[in-house]
Design an enzyme around this catalytic site. Structure first.
Site, mmCIF file in Angstrom:
data_model
loop_
_atom_site.group_PDB
_atom_site.id
_atom_site.type_symbol
_atom_site.label_atom_id
_atom_site.label_comp_id
_atom_site.label_asym_id
_atom_site.label_seq_id
_atom_site.Cartn_x
_atom_site.Cartn_y
_atom_site.Cartn_z
ATOM 1 N N TRP A 199 34.692 47.726 49.372
ATOM 2 C CA TRP A 199 33.317 47.468 48.919
ATOM 3 C C TRP A 199 32.845 48.538 47.945
ATOM 4 O O TRP A 199 32.145 48.232 46.981
ATOM 5 C CB TRP A 199 32.365 47.338 50.103
ATOM 6 C CG TRP A 199 32.684 46.154 50.968
ATOM 7 C CD1 TRP A 199 33.045 46.174 52.281
ATOM 8 C CD2 TRP A 199 32.701 44.766 50.577
ATOM 9 N NE1 TRP A 199 33.279 44.893 52.719
ATOM 10 C CE2 TRP A 199 33.077 44.021 51.714
ATOM 11 C CE3 TRP A 199 32.433 44.092 49.381
ATOM 12 C CZ2 TRP A 199 33.191 42.621 51.687
ATOM 13 C CZ3 TRP A 199 32.550 42.704 49.361
ATOM 14 C CH2 TRP A 199 32.920 41.987 50.490
ATOM 15 N N ASP A 219 25.243 51.673 50.370
ATOM 16 C CA ASP A 219 25.437 50.345 50.946
ATOM 17 C C ASP A 219 25.648 50.556 52.444
ATOM 18 O O ASP A 219 26.647 51.152 52.852
ATOM 19 C CB ASP A 219 26.659 49.697 50.288
ATOM 20 C CG ASP A 219 27.062 48.364 50.920
ATOM 21 O OD1 ASP A 219 26.440 47.953 51.916
ATOM 22 O OD2 ASP A 219 28.016 47.748 50.405
ATOM 23 N N LYS A 273 25.861 41.112 58.566
ATOM 24 C CA LYS A 273 26.713 41.903 59.441
ATOM 25 C C LYS A 273 25.997 42.220 60.751
ATOM 26 O O LYS A 273 26.581 42.142 61.802
ATOM 27 C CB LYS A 273 27.135 43.214 58.750
ATOM 28 C CG LYS A 273 27.796 43.019 57.396
ATOM 29 C CD LYS A 273 29.157 42.326 57.493
ATOM 30 C CE LYS A 273 29.582 41.611 56.211
ATOM 31 N NZ LYS A 273 29.874 42.455 55.086
HETATM 32 C C1 PLP Z 1 30.142 42.307 53.700
HETATM 33 C C2 PLP Z 1 29.871 43.481 52.873
HETATM 34 C C3 PLP Z 1 29.471 43.368 51.528
HETATM 35 C C4 PLP Z 1 29.370 42.037 50.816
HETATM 36 O O1 PLP Z 1 28.277 41.325 51.254
HETATM 37 P P1 PLP Z 1 27.864 39.962 50.544
HETATM 38 O O2 PLP Z 1 26.537 39.675 51.152
HETATM 39 O O3 PLP Z 1 28.913 38.964 50.880
HETATM 40 O O4 PLP Z 1 27.795 40.204 49.098
HETATM 41 C C5 PLP Z 1 29.194 44.520 50.832
HETATM 42 N N1 PLP Z 1 29.293 45.716 51.413
HETATM 43 C C6 PLP Z 1 29.662 45.871 52.689
HETATM 44 C C7 PLP Z 1 29.751 47.228 53.286
HETATM 45 C C8 PLP Z 1 29.965 44.754 53.458
HETATM 46 O O5 PLP Z 1 30.343 44.907 54.741
#
Ligand code: PLP
Length: 359
Positions: free
Chosen positions: A101, A171, A195
């Site tokens: 990511w 993030d 998540k």
């Molecule tokens: C799942 C995830 C993403 C991507 O999320 P989307 O909503 O599918 O764009 C980005 N960063 C992390 C840390 C993730 O676990």
């Protein structure tokens, strides 16, 4: 009806209480005669839902007044572009590469400016968080970027990097609301909610107010400009109303569980149970260095691919779902987000013990 133990990395398990409440309100939301999916995003009912979600999140995370909370679409990945578009005044940014990511976010930022990868754990398959106490932070960097919990590799920053005064952007998708964080240490925090907080497609962005301005990169689409969304209170266009509604309920659920500190204690207990077992197991082995372990995503292997497969199939049959590791890593991964009960982890460990004894 029977519910399984769902160890999916995302979309992931949600609190049963929340799902039941949403089911109860499906046909008639609190006497208004329609579901939340059917109501105008400009209606009083929905405005109350939106404001209540924001207020609850602010209480939970102790978000200071000078930070905006935005409910945006496009998932976490959309912010990979929005971050540089809104923040890259010098067109330079530093990224710490701790997995897929972060890598993707860095690649996206490269569309807009120079990206310096100032640390990486790629040399050992992202199984640890690099030492971030004395990084070569670029003098002209607009920000330093991290993915604080790495969903795929199961690592979490044990502490925040020393950004040497530069803005920190994080993030936090897969650790959102799993423990207290000090919002003031960040310029921007964002999380795809699927998540740990709700349905896919919604991203919560917490942004320091002075970073929200009309000064964005030329060509930035209206929708990706944080100012557009902040000025419109996340209602510039039709937001993901239903996801916001569910998130609001999850925020209340976290609060009713005692808030983020209580959540952290519960999560430490769950993760500790699994890690302790892995550390003592003669068959299963965790793949992450001890100091870098995630509380949310726990990858492990047997060392034998065929046996991994057999385990995943047997576990699935026994009601432990989605334990297959990410396709880039293999092996197994148990995601044990807030809504995974302690009992789910206890039963998984008991199942693993039995499997170990039989092999
Ligand atoms: C799942 C995830 C993403 C991507 O999320 P989307 O909503 O599918 O764009 C980005 N960063 C992390 C840390 C993730 O676990």
């Amino acid at each position: 009806m029977s519910r399984v133990y769902n160890f999916s990395a995302g979309p992931a398990v949600l609190p049963e209480e929340v799902l039941r409440e949403a089911a109860d309100e499906m046909l008639d939301y609190r006497g208004c005669g329609m579901s939340v999916m059917e109501m105008s995003h400009r209606s009083k009912d929905f405005e109350d839902i939106l404001h209540d979600a924001e207020d609850t999140l602010r209480r939970l995370m102790s978000i200071p007044e000078n930070y905006k909370v935005l409910f945006l679409q496009g998932g976490a990945s959309q912010q990979f572009a929005a971050v540089p578009m809104n923040l890259m005044k010098n067109r330079v940014a530093d990224y710490i590469i701790t997995g897929q990511w972060a890598k993707k976010a860095a690649q996206e930022a490269e569309l807009f400016g120079r990206v310096n990868r100032i640390a990486s754990s790629a040399d050992r398959t992202f199984s640890y968080i690099p030492d971030c106490s004395d990084l070569p932070v670029s003098a002209d960097a607009d920000y330093v970027y991290i993915c604080q919990n790495n969903t795929i590799y199961g690592t979490r920053f044990p502490k925040l990097p020393d950004t040497k005064g530069k803005l920190l952007v994080a993030d936090v998708s897969s650790m959102f609301l799993s423990e207290p964080i000090d919002v003031e240490k960040y310029g921007v925090i964002y999380a795809g909610v699927q998540k740990n907080a709700g349905p896919a497609g919604l991203v919560v962005a917490i942004i320091r107010e002075d970073l929200i301005s009309d000064e964005v990169l030329p060509g930035t689409p209206t929708m990706l400009k944080w100012k557009t969304q902040a000025d419109a209170d996340s209602l510039y266009n039709t937001p993901n109303c239903y996801a916001i509604y569910i998130c609001g309920k999850v925020f209340h659920w976290v609060e009713s569980m005692g808030g983020l500190l209580a959540m952290k204690e519960k999560n430490e207990k769950k993760a500790g149970l699994l890690y302790d077992f892995l550390d003592g197991s003669s068959l299963f082995k965790g793949t992450v260095e001890k100091g870098s372990r995630s509380l949310m995503n726990v990858p492990f292997v047997t060392g034998d691919e065929a046996l991994d497969k057999e385990f995943i199939a047997a576990a699935d049959k026994a009601g432990f779902k989605n334990l297959k590791g990410h396709r880039t890593v293999g092996g197994m991964r148990a995601s044990i987000y807030n809504a995974m009960p302690l009992e789910g982890v206890e039963k998984l460990v008991a199942f693993m013990k039995d499997f170990e004894a039989a092999h």
